[in-house]
Design an enzyme around this catalytic site. Structure first.
Site, short mmCIF file in Angstrom:
data_model
loop_
_atom_site.label_atom_id
_atom_site.label_comp_id
_atom_site.label_asym_id
_atom_site.label_seq_id
_atom_site.Cartn_x
_atom_site.Cartn_y
_atom_site.Cartn_z
N ASP A 293 -4.59 3.67 -2.23
CA ASP A 293 -5.67 4.02 -1.31
C ASP A 293 -6.19 5.43 -1.57
O ASP A 293 -5.47 6.41 -1.39
CB ASP A 293 -5.15 3.94 0.13
CG ASP A 293 -5.01 2.51 0.60
OD1 ASP A 293 -6.01 1.77 0.51
OD2 ASP A 293 -3.91 2.14 1.06
N SER B 25 0.86 -1.19 0.00
CA SER B 25 0.00 0.00 0.00
C SER B 25 0.88 1.23 0.00
O SER B 25 1.61 1.49 0.96
CB SER B 25 -0.89 0.01 1.24
OG SER B 25 -1.41 1.32 1.40
N MET C 100 -12.02 4.66 -1.02
CA MET C 100 -12.74 4.96 0.22
C MET C 100 -13.37 6.33 0.02
O MET C 100 -12.97 7.33 0.62
CB MET C 100 -11.75 4.94 1.39
CG MET C 100 -11.30 3.52 1.74
SD MET C 100 -9.73 3.46 2.64
CE MET C 100 -8.57 3.49 1.28
N HIS D 296 -8.23 1.20 -4.35
CA HIS D 296 -9.16 0.98 -3.24
C HIS D 296 -9.82 2.31 -2.93
O HIS D 296 -9.22 3.19 -2.32
CB HIS D 296 -8.35 0.43 -2.04
CG HIS D 296 -9.14 0.31 -0.78
ND1 HIS D 296 -8.55 0.11 0.45
CD2 HIS D 296 -10.47 0.35 -0.54
CE1 HIS D 296 -9.48 0.05 1.39
NE2 HIS D 296 -10.65 0.19 0.81
N MET E 91 -11.44 -5.88 4.99
CA MET E 91 -10.67 -4.94 5.81
C MET E 91 -10.43 -5.55 7.19
O MET E 91 -11.37 -5.96 7.87
CB MET E 91 -11.43 -3.62 5.99
CG MET E 91 -11.62 -2.79 4.72
SD MET E 91 -10.10 -2.31 3.90
CE MET E 91 -9.31 -1.29 5.16
N MET F 140 -8.77 8.28 -0.48
CA MET F 140 -9.61 8.72 0.65
C MET F 140 -10.08 10.15 0.40
O MET F 140 -9.32 10.97 -0.12
CB MET F 140 -8.80 8.68 1.94
CG MET F 140 -8.20 7.31 2.22
SD MET F 140 -7.39 7.28 3.82
CE MET F 140 -6.62 5.65 3.77
N ASP G 279 -6.63 -6.42 3.93
CA ASP G 279 -6.03 -5.08 4.01
C ASP G 279 -6.10 -4.56 5.44
O ASP G 279 -7.18 -4.36 5.98
CB ASP G 279 -6.79 -4.14 3.06
CG ASP G 279 -6.20 -2.74 2.97
OD1 ASP G 279 -5.16 -2.48 3.61
OD2 ASP G 279 -6.79 -1.91 2.25
N HIS H 297 -1.08 -1.29 -4.44
CA HIS H 297 -2.35 -0.96 -3.76
C HIS H 297 -2.42 0.54 -3.55
O HIS H 297 -1.53 1.15 -2.95
CB HIS H 297 -2.45 -1.71 -2.43
CG HIS H 297 -3.77 -1.54 -1.74
ND1 HIS H 297 -4.91 -2.22 -2.13
CD2 HIS H 297 -4.14 -0.76 -0.70
CE1 HIS H 297 -5.91 -1.87 -1.34
NE2 HIS H 297 -5.48 -0.97 -0.48
#
Ligand code: DX5
Ligand code: ZN
Length: 228
Positions: free
Chosen positions: A36, A9, A70, A68, A139, A38, A177, A34
């Site tokens: 992320d 990540s 979010m 991913h 998660m 957000m 994750d 990966h």
């Protein structure tokens, strides 16, 4: 041996030299990047978006990029990530009003689709959409930050999910994750995961001036997986 994939990540990478960090971790044997995303709305943190994904592609990264998301809502930003070179796009079912439509949209855009389950989110969201899912992401921390501890109930969830996937006969990756380290990765694999996200467990290890630090930690993870 199962087809295990290690997905660092980049949330825990040094963003001031992100291209080099990604090159180095891939050269050290990582399989997937990966990524992320957000939005300071679905989760209380703000990170990176399509521009950075595109920048990594332009930098020459050819490995799969596992976005991913979010974020809430999810649909508007899906085509942007597809255009930016995402391979996988996963989202949290609570963040989409129309899960089936979001999954379809991801595939229509030429990407692989996935659903992400927070520690408190039931797997029943999968009941009618398993045919539209290429990845299930469990998660093992609450989303929003790197460096948290693995929540043990994720083990049972992985086992249930592994049975679900195997019984379906479908080609679906099972990703974990949060709090994944060299010392718990074998147990996590034994519970059924085949794709392992690790942020602080990879980028937070070793000394900055040690050029082999990612080889060392990824090597330890592979060695642990080889014992499963
Ligand atoms: C958390 C992110 C994770 C995070 C994991 O919301 O989804 O990918 O980077 O970090 P570690 O491996 O440090 O728990
Ligand atoms: Zn993540």
């Amino acid at each position: 041996m199962a087809n295990y994939q290690i997905a660092p990540s980049i949330l825990s990478a040094d963003f001031a030299k992100l291209g080099d960090e990604v090159d180095n971790v891939l050269a050290a044997g990582a399989d997937i990047v990966h990524f992320d995303v957000m939005d300071n709305h679905y989760v209380p943190n703000l990170t990176i978006g399509p521009l950075i994904c595109e920048a990594l592609r332009k930098h020459g990264v050819t490995a799969p990029i596992d976005v991913h998301m979010m974020v809430k809502p999810v649909d508007r930003i899906i085509p942007d990530f597809a255009a930016a070179g995402a391979t996988y796009i996963t989202f949290h079912p609570e963040a989409s009003e129309h899960i089936d439509r979001s999954l379809q949209l991801i595939r229509e855009q030429g990407c692989k689709s996935g659903l992400v389950f927070n520690p408190g989110t039931p797997l029943s969201y999968l009941d009618y959409v398993l045919d539209k899912v290429d990845m299930i992401l469990i998660m093992s921390v609450n989303p929003g930050f790197g460096g948290q501890s693995f929540i043990p109930s994720a083990m049972e969830k992985l086992k249930i999910c592994r049975r679900l996937i195997d019984d379906s006969g479908r080609d679906i990756r099972l990703e974990i994750d949060g709090g994944v380290k060299a010392d718990n990765i074998a147990e996590i694999a034994a519970a059924g995961a085949d794709t392992f996200v690790a942020g602080s467990g990879i980028f937070g290890k070793g000394r900055d001036d040690d050029p082999n630090r990612y080889d060392t930690i990824i090597g330890q993870m592979r060695a642990a997986l080889a014992q499963v």
